[in-house]
Design a protein around this motif. Structure first.
Motif, PDB file in Angstrom:
ATOM      1  N   LYS A   1      22.928  -6.093   2.085  1.00  0.00           N
ATOM      2  CA  LYS A   1      22.993  -4.652   1.962  1.00  0.00           C
ATOM      3  C   LYS A   1      22.417  -4.004   3.206  1.00  0.00           C
ATOM      4  N   LEU A   2      22.913  -2.835   3.515  1.00  0.00           N
ATOM      5  CA  LEU A   2      22.321  -2.054   4.587  1.00  0.00           C
ATOM      6  C   LEU A   2      21.060  -1.384   4.064  1.00  0.00           C
ATOM      7  N   LEU A   3      20.026  -1.360   4.889  1.00  0.00           N
ATOM      8  CA  LEU A   3      18.768  -0.758   4.468  1.00  0.00           C
ATOM      9  C   LEU A   3      18.905   0.764   4.471  1.00  0.00           C
ATOM     10  N   THR A   4      18.561   1.356   3.356  1.00  0.00           N
ATOM     11  CA  THR A   4      18.718   2.813   3.204  1.00  0.00           C
ATOM     12  C   THR A   4      17.384   3.550   3.234  1.00  0.00           C
ATOM     13  N   GLN A   5      16.303   2.892   2.791  1.00  0.00           N
ATOM     14  CA  GLN A   5      15.010   3.562   2.804  1.00  0.00           C
ATOM     15  C   GLN A   5      14.446   3.612   4.216  1.00  0.00           C
ATOM     16  N   ASP A   6      13.443   4.491   4.411  1.00  0.00           N
ATOM     17  CA  ASP A   6      12.755   4.543   5.693  1.00  0.00           C
ATOM     18  C   ASP A   6      11.743   3.410   5.794  1.00  0.00           C
ATOM     19  N   PHE A   7      10.937   3.233   4.744  1.00  0.00           N
ATOM     20  CA  PHE A   7       9.966   2.137   4.682  1.00  0.00           C
ATOM     21  C   PHE A   7       9.413   2.061   3.271  1.00  0.00           C
ATOM     22  N   CYS A   8       8.688   0.978   3.016  1.00  0.00           N
ATOM     23  CA  CYS A   8       8.083   0.759   1.704  1.00  0.00           C
ATOM     24  C   CYS A   8       6.799   1.591   1.583  1.00  0.00           C
ATOM     25  N   GLN A   9       6.460   1.978   0.361  1.00  0.00           N
ATOM     26  CA  GLN A   9       5.241   2.744   0.137  1.00  0.00           C
ATOM     27  C   GLN A   9       4.019   1.926   0.575  1.00  0.00           C
ATOM     28  N   PRO A  10       3.229   2.408   1.550  1.00  0.00           N
ATOM     29  CA  PRO A  10       2.059   1.645   2.003  1.00  0.00           C
ATOM     30  C   PRO A  10       1.005   1.544   0.901  1.00  0.00           C
ATOM     31  N   ARG A  11       0.259   0.456   0.906  1.00  0.00           N
ATOM     32  CA  ARG A  11      -0.843   0.260  -0.029  1.00  0.00           C
ATOM     33  C   ARG A  11      -2.081  -0.231   0.736  1.00  0.00           C
ATOM     34  N   PRO A  12      -2.704   0.641   1.539  1.00  0.00           N
ATOM     35  CA  PRO A  12      -3.873   0.205   2.309  1.00  0.00           C
ATOM     36  C   PRO A  12      -5.037  -0.230   1.425  1.00  0.00           C
ATOM     37  N   ASP A  13      -5.116   0.308   0.193  1.00  0.00           N
ATOM     38  CA  ASP A  13      -6.195  -0.089  -0.710  1.00  0.00           C
ATOM     39  C   ASP A  13      -6.124  -1.575  -1.054  1.00  0.00           C
ATOM     40  N   ILE A  14      -4.900  -2.136  -1.050  1.00  0.00           N
ATOM     41  CA  ILE A  14      -4.719  -3.565  -1.320  1.00  0.00           C
ATOM     42  C   ILE A  14      -4.654  -4.362  -0.020  1.00  0.00           C
ATOM     43  N   ASP A  15      -3.872  -3.874   0.942  1.00  0.00           N
ATOM     44  CA  ASP A  15      -3.601  -4.647   2.149  1.00  0.00           C
ATOM     45  C   ASP A  15      -4.790  -4.742   3.099  1.00  0.00           C
ATOM     46  N   LEU A  16      -5.712  -3.773   3.047  1.00  0.00           N
ATOM     47  CA  LEU A  16      -6.827  -3.758   3.987  1.00  0.00           C
ATOM     48  C   LEU A  16      -8.150  -4.198   3.367  1.00  0.00           C
ATOM     49  N   LYS A  17      -8.143  -4.553   2.082  1.00  0.00           N
ATOM     50  CA  LYS A  17      -9.424  -4.830   1.438  1.00  0.00           C
ATOM     51  C   LYS A  17     -10.070  -6.124   1.920  1.00  0.00           C
ATOM     52  N   MET A  18      -9.284  -7.013   2.551  1.00  0.00           N
ATOM     53  CA  MET A  18      -9.849  -8.257   3.079  1.00  0.00           C
ATOM     54  C   MET A  18     -10.170  -8.156   4.574  1.00  0.00           C
ATOM     55  N   MET A  19      -9.915  -7.013   5.191  1.00  0.00           N
ATOM     56  CA  MET A  19     -10.179  -6.855   6.618  1.00  0.00           C
ATOM     57  C   MET A  19     -11.682  -6.845   6.881  1.00  0.00           C
ATOM     58  N   LYS A  20     -12.085  -7.491   7.970  1.00  0.00           N
ATOM     59  CA  LYS A  20     -13.506  -7.548   8.328  1.00  0.00           C
ATOM     60  C   LYS A  20     -13.872  -6.386   9.240  1.00  0.00           C
ATOM     61  N   SER A  21     -15.145  -6.029   9.215  1.00  0.00           N
ATOM     62  CA  SER A  21     -15.608  -4.911  10.043  1.00  0.00           C
ATOM     63  C   SER A  21     -15.544  -5.258  11.528  1.00  0.00           C
ATOM     64  N   THR A  22     -15.441  -6.542  11.848  1.00  0.00           N
ATOM     65  CA  THR A  22     -15.353  -6.958  13.256  1.00  0.00           C
ATOM     66  C   THR A  22     -13.922  -6.946  13.789  1.00  0.00           C
TER      67      THR A  22
END
Length: 489
Positions: A132-153
């Motif tokens: 299929k051709l992609l019709t959306q611009d992008f997926c809804q971001p979820r920084p609360d989930i995707d960034l929770k394992m990021m380190k302060s360094t």
């Protein structure tokens, strides 16, 4: 030293051309520092074009040759590369970056790559049933989930808007992360994430279950690796209607981002190729691929005797006996449990039908039970002084071991390939025995994150240095040396 990956010219890889169905481009990961050795094996056994980068090779081969690539002894993992972009300019807005990553799913040559993946891993279904051709611009971001394992360094913490950062990454007025606000995983996040996956699984009715793994390096990005994987994976999901499964997946899609250098690949190995040969493991097992490269650097000839005086689990003698079958390989260790482990590993390979010219024994590496001038090659992983031994012990052990190796190794033609992390002790010991061993080339390699060195030594024409022997005897009288020689690799 091999060039960094962003210095590669994609135009040198003919297999990336979608019109060229007779070639595909494979990425083979190797031990960093031994890329040239792996490239030599590839050219010798496949006659293929290789482009070398740090920690990896890119190989153009006929799709029918992929099983032969998987049999190479010096490579850890194999992926098929679908697309490679050298100047992938990321915008300064997060939403625009997400849109680029989402639409990136349109660019790769999925058909050629998926056909190679299907044949290699034996996937029965036709993976691409519709596009299929992609019709959306992008997926809804979820920084609360995707960034929770990021380190302060992390290098990109300051690039991400403060309002989107999890609590443990938000800085106080002094610029320090607040320890008492470290965010714990919340049940709601897990539930919502599971709902998203479940919804995707209900919607996607067929095709391989997949996940996207993003390896990102660079300090200029305004998104994290999980965020990039989410957007690219969402684009793949919409394009092919494949189900998402982060644990029990059939297909692993790899998204590699190094500053503005981006490529997409599919994993062709379910398990790293260096996890072969062993059933009984010690504390410091050496990768089978690194063992092979060390033996290859020694270049055993038919009829030669190859010894590892500190063999641990016999990883080096086993790899040597499987690949250089016309040489005899012998290992030994002063630790009885290591010798038992070696025999168990060898017996397991013999039961699988391997005929191996190999044996192991218990001995002291500084007092080998061998006659003079009977060994052609020494290949050994010496104690690093980390998990096994100490650097103080190494200064004594290395010197005594080099003297004993010189005694049993043939003059003029004998050679030694020795790996260690304790550079200082090794260099001092080599200087002390310079009349017996001539130092050749050395290679810095990455061993579990440690910068170790492979030393290649050549036996001189001097049969014995009486001055060193007298000095050694005098020191033994004043302070007896404890037996040494356990590598437990």
């Amino acid at each position: 030293m091999a060039p960094i990956i962003s210095e590669i010219n994609p135009h040198l890889l003919e297999g990336l051309d979608p019109e060229n169905r007779g070639l595909c481009t494979l990425e083979a990961t190797v031990v960093t520092g031994l890329e040239e050795v792996a490239c030599e094996e590839c050219k010798e056994k496949l006659g293929a074009n290789c482009v070398v980068a740090r920690g990896r090779l890119f190989i153009d081969v006929n799709p029918e040759q992929v099983p032969e690539v998987l049999k190479l002894r010096s490579i850890d993992n194999v992926n098929i590369v679908l697309s490679m972009v050298k100047n992938f300019s990321f915008p300064s807005e997060r939403e625009k970056c997400f849109e680029q990553l989402y639409m990136l799913a349109e660019k790769p040559d999925w058909k050629k790559g998926m056909e190679v993946w299907r044949k290699t891993l034996g996937f029965e279904e036709e993976p691409i049933k519709e596009e299929k051709l992609l019709t959306q611009d992008f997926c809804q971001p979820r920084p609360d989930i995707d960034l929770k394992m990021m380190k302060s360094t992390s290098q990109i913490v300051n690039n991400i808007p403060r309002a989107l950062l999890p609590k443990h990454l938000k800085l106080d007025e002094d610029g320090l992360a607040k320890e008492d606000e470290v965010q714990q995983p919340e049940e709601n996040d897990s539930v919502e994430e599971n709902k998203e996956v479940s919804h995707t699984l209900d919607y996607c009715l067929s095709g391989p279950k997949f996940r996207v793994s993003c390896n990102r390096t660079g300090s200029g990005h305004i998104f994290g690796s999980p965020e990039a994987a989410r957007q690219f994976g969402a684009g793949i999901n919409e394009k092919f209607n494949w189900p998402v499964d982060l644990k029990n997946f059939d297909l692993e899609v790899i998204l590699y981002i190094d500053n503005e250098f981006v490529y997409v690949a599919l994993a062709l190995t379910r398990e790293a190729l260096f996890k072969r040969n062993l059933t009984n493991f010690g504390r410091t097992n050496l990768r089978a691929t690194l063992c092979y490269n060390m033996v290859r650097l020694a270049a055993p000839k038919p009829g030669e005797v190859v010894i590892d005086p500190m063999c641990g689990g016999a990883t080096i003698p086993m790899e040597g006996s499987l690949t250089y079958t016309k040489s005899f390989h012998l290992g030994g260790d002063n630790f009885g449990q290591a010798v038992k482990r070696s025999r168990d590993n060898i017996d397991w390979l013999v039961k699988k039908g391997n005929s191996m010219p190999i044996d192991v024994a218990q001995w002291d590496a500084t007092k080998l039970p061998l006659r003079e001038q009977c060994v052609d090659i020494m290949v050994s992983d010496l104690p690093f002084g980390k998990r096994i031994g100490s650097k103080t012990d190494n200064r004594v052990l290395y010197f005594h071991a080099l003297l004993e190796m010189a005694r049993v190794t043939r003059i003029k033609t004998g050679r030694a390939v020795l790996l260690t992390y304790d550079h200082r002790s090794m260099i001092k010991s080599i200087k002390r025995v310079h009349t017996l061993w001539k130092s050749g080339a050395s290679r810095t390699v990455n061993v579990g994150g440690l910068s170790a060195v492979i030393y290649i030594l050549h036996r001189t024409s001097l049969l014995c240095d009486t001055g060193l022997r007298k000095d050694l005897k005098n020191k033994e009288k004043s302070s007896p040396v404890s037996p040494g020689g356990s590598a437990t690799n």
